[in-house]
Motif scaffolding. Structure first.
Motif, short mmCIF file in Angstrom:
data_model
loop_
_atom_site.label_atom_id
_atom_site.label_comp_id
_atom_site.label_asym_id
_atom_site.label_seq_id
_atom_site.Cartn_x
_atom_site.Cartn_y
_atom_site.Cartn_z
N PRO A 30 3.71 -31.57 25.23
CA PRO A 30 5.00 -31.23 25.86
C PRO A 30 6.04 -30.79 24.83
CG PRO A 30 4.12 -33.23 26.81
CD PRO A 30 3.22 -32.89 25.66
N GLY A 31 6.70 -29.68 25.15
CA GLY A 31 7.73 -29.14 24.26
C GLY A 31 7.19 -28.18 23.22
N GLN A 32 5.87 -28.07 23.10
CA GLN A 32 5.26 -27.19 22.10
C GLN A 32 5.28 -25.75 22.58
OE1 GLN A 32 1.32 -28.36 20.81
NE2 GLN A 32 0.91 -26.38 19.85
N ARG A 33 5.68 -24.85 21.71
CA ARG A 33 5.67 -23.43 22.03
C ARG A 33 4.25 -22.90 21.95
NH1 ARG A 33 5.81 -18.93 18.86
NH2 ARG A 33 6.58 -17.01 19.85
N LEU A 34 3.89 -22.04 22.91
CA LEU A 34 2.57 -21.42 22.91
C LEU A 34 2.69 -20.02 22.30
CD1 LEU A 34 1.44 -22.45 26.51
CD2 LEU A 34 0.80 -23.52 24.33
N PRO A 35 2.22 -19.83 21.07
CA PRO A 35 2.39 -18.54 20.38
C PRO A 35 1.55 -17.44 21.02
CG PRO A 35 1.01 -19.99 19.08
CD PRO A 35 1.50 -20.80 20.24
N GLU A 77 0.28 -12.82 31.73
CA GLU A 77 -0.02 -13.10 33.13
C GLU A 77 -0.50 -14.55 33.30
OE1 GLU A 77 0.48 -11.12 35.81
OE2 GLU A 77 1.51 -9.82 34.37
N ALA A 78 -1.27 -15.01 32.33
CA ALA A 78 -1.75 -16.40 32.38
C ALA A 78 -0.58 -17.37 32.25
CB ALA A 78 -2.76 -16.64 31.26
N PHE A 79 0.38 -17.05 31.38
CA PHE A 79 1.58 -17.89 31.24
C PHE A 79 2.31 -17.99 32.58
CE2 PHE A 79 2.20 -16.86 26.43
CZ PHE A 79 1.27 -17.85 26.11
N LYS A 80 2.38 -16.87 33.31
CA LYS A 80 3.07 -16.86 34.60
C LYS A 80 2.37 -17.78 35.61
CE LYS A 80 4.95 -12.17 34.17
NZ LYS A 80 4.90 -10.77 34.70
N ILE A 81 1.03 -17.77 35.58
CA ILE A 81 0.26 -18.65 36.47
C ILE A 81 0.58 -20.11 36.15
CG2 ILE A 81 -2.06 -19.48 37.03
CD1 ILE A 81 -3.06 -16.61 36.66
N LEU A 82 0.57 -20.45 34.88
CA LEU A 82 0.81 -21.84 34.48
C LEU A 82 2.26 -22.24 34.73
CD1 LEU A 82 -1.25 -22.09 31.17
CD2 LEU A 82 -1.94 -22.62 33.50
N ALA A 83 3.17 -21.27 34.64
CA ALA A 83 4.58 -21.55 34.95
C ALA A 83 4.73 -21.88 36.43
CB ALA A 83 5.46 -20.36 34.57
N ALA A 84 4.01 -21.14 37.28
CA ALA A 84 4.06 -21.40 38.72
C ALA A 84 3.47 -22.77 39.05
CB ALA A 84 3.29 -20.31 39.47
N GLU A 85 2.54 -23.24 38.23
CA GLU A 85 1.93 -24.55 38.44
C GLU A 85 2.77 -25.68 37.84
OE1 GLU A 85 -1.98 -24.32 36.77
OE2 GLU A 85 -2.68 -22.86 38.26
N GLY A 86 3.82 -25.32 37.10
CA GLY A 86 4.67 -26.33 36.50
C GLY A 86 4.16 -26.87 35.18
N LEU A 87 3.15 -26.20 34.60
CA LEU A 87 2.58 -26.67 33.33
C LEU A 87 3.31 -26.11 32.12
CD1 LEU A 87 -1.25 -26.54 34.11
CD2 LEU A 87 0.22 -28.55 33.98
N VAL A 88 3.91 -24.94 32.26
CA VAL A 88 4.70 -24.35 31.17
C VAL A 88 6.04 -23.87 31.70
CG1 VAL A 88 2.59 -23.59 30.00
CG2 VAL A 88 3.89 -21.97 31.37
N VAL A 89 6.96 -23.69 30.78
CA VAL A 89 8.27 -23.13 31.10
C VAL A 89 8.44 -21.88 30.25
CG1 VAL A 89 10.76 -23.50 31.01
CG2 VAL A 89 9.24 -25.40 31.60
N ILE A 90 8.85 -20.80 30.88
CA ILE A 90 9.04 -19.54 30.17
C ILE A 90 10.54 -19.28 30.02
CG2 ILE A 90 8.62 -17.05 30.17
CD1 ILE A 90 6.15 -17.57 31.89
N PRO A 131 13.60 -16.81 27.81
CA PRO A 131 13.77 -15.54 27.08
C PRO A 131 13.69 -15.70 25.56
CG PRO A 131 15.40 -15.75 28.82
CD PRO A 131 14.73 -17.08 28.71
N ARG A 132 14.17 -16.82 25.04
CA ARG A 132 14.24 -16.98 23.59
C ARG A 132 12.96 -17.57 22.98
NH1 ARG A 132 20.36 -19.28 22.32
NH2 ARG A 132 21.51 -17.50 23.18
N ARG A 133 12.37 -18.54 23.64
CA ARG A 133 11.23 -19.25 23.06
C ARG A 133 9.88 -18.80 23.61
NH1 ARG A 133 11.32 -25.46 22.78
NH2 ARG A 133 9.85 -24.96 21.12
N GLY A 134 9.90 -18.06 24.69
CA GLY A 134 8.64 -17.68 25.31
C GLY A 134 8.09 -18.81 26.15
N ALA A 135 6.76 -19.01 26.12
CA ALA A 135 6.13 -20.05 26.92
C ALA A 135 6.09 -21.36 26.14
CB ALA A 135 4.72 -19.62 27.31
N VAL A 136 6.55 -22.42 26.79
CA VAL A 136 6.58 -23.74 26.18
C VAL A 136 5.92 -24.72 27.15
CG1 VAL A 136 8.08 -25.60 25.35
CG2 VAL A 136 8.70 -23.21 24.94
N VAL A 137 5.12 -25.65 26.63
CA VAL A 137 4.49 -26.65 27.48
C VAL A 137 5.56 -27.51 28.14
CG1 VAL A 137 2.91 -28.61 27.56
CG2 VAL A 137 2.45 -26.69 26.02
N ALA A 138 5.48 -27.65 29.46
CA ALA A 138 6.49 -28.39 30.20
C ALA A 138 6.45 -29.87 29.84
CB ALA A 138 6.27 -28.22 31.70
#
Length: 231
Positions: free
Chosen positions: A31-36, A53-66, A68-75
């Protein structure tokens, strides 16, 4: 783009999403780790488009947060979020169990019993990973046998969001034999086609599992008896 190309792209995106999902669940990404994005794309030998696209799927599932500044981060799911979602999940499984008893065939019940025996064998071998996999298969199959598509869909979404927490709870469960006994009671009620009893057993079982992770002070209280408004 022709249909075959679309299918191939969707398959690649799902493959990437599955890889990321598994690594989040297994706590390889915390949790809190950025996914490079670039590094992961290189490691998986894919372009950055399917990665996004995979990040978007995981964001919809609540597993990551996207962002603008950090990109995808583990929720990072708070204990209160876990409590609230776990409460809903327990209600869904309670309802699914009652419908399962009414709708499942004898062959369906026999299939569940076979999964249960496999899980018990994993328990006796002290094989926590296979035990957890089979445990989830049993819960998901009971929900599937409810025959209620809306219930199945909502349950799948919540299960994905809480899968990591449940996996870690399984690794930390010091009363493993108690959980196994609870599954024995669930199966006995299923075989008896006692929908109300199966529902109660499942809800009690889920409540103990989740609350020990989210709120250790809750002890062995069933989920319904715990104050979900507390921190």
């Amino acid at each position: 783009m022709d249909e075959a190309a679309v299918d191939a792209r969707e398959g690649l995106v799902e493959k990437v999403a599955n890889y990321l999902r598994e690594h989040i669940v297994m706590d390889h990404f915390q949790p809190g780790q950025r996914l490079p994005e670039r590094k992961l794309a290189e490691e998986l030998d894919v372009s950055r488009t399917p990665m996004r696209e995979a990040f978007k799927i995981l964001a919809a599932e609540g597993l990551v947060v996207i962002s603008p500044r950090r990109g995808a981060v583990v929720a990072d799911v708070s204990p209160q979020d876990v409590q609230e979602k776990a409460y809903v999940l327990s209600v869904l499984e309670q309802s699914a169990a009652e419908l399962c008893c009414a709708n499942a065939s004898d062959d369906d019940i026999a299939e569940l019993q076979a999964l249960h025996f496999e899980m018990k064998a994993a328990f006796l071998r002290r094989d926590r990973q296979n035990y957890f996999r089979l445990n989830q298969a049993i819960h998901n199959r009971i929900v599937s046998l409810s025959g209620n598509n809306s219930l199945i869909e909502i349950h799948a979404t919540l299960s994905r969001q809480l899968y990591r927490v449940r996996y870690l709870s399984n690794l930390k469960n010091e009363k493993w034999s108690v959980a196994m006994d609870e599954h024995e009671a669930i199966m006995a009620a299923l075989e008896a086609r006692d929908g109300k009893q199966v529902g109660n057993e499942l809800r009690n079982h889920l409540g103990k599992t989740w609350m020990k992770y989210a709120n250790p002070a809750a002890g062995d209280q069933p989920l319904a008896d715990v104050d979900t408004e507390s921190g």
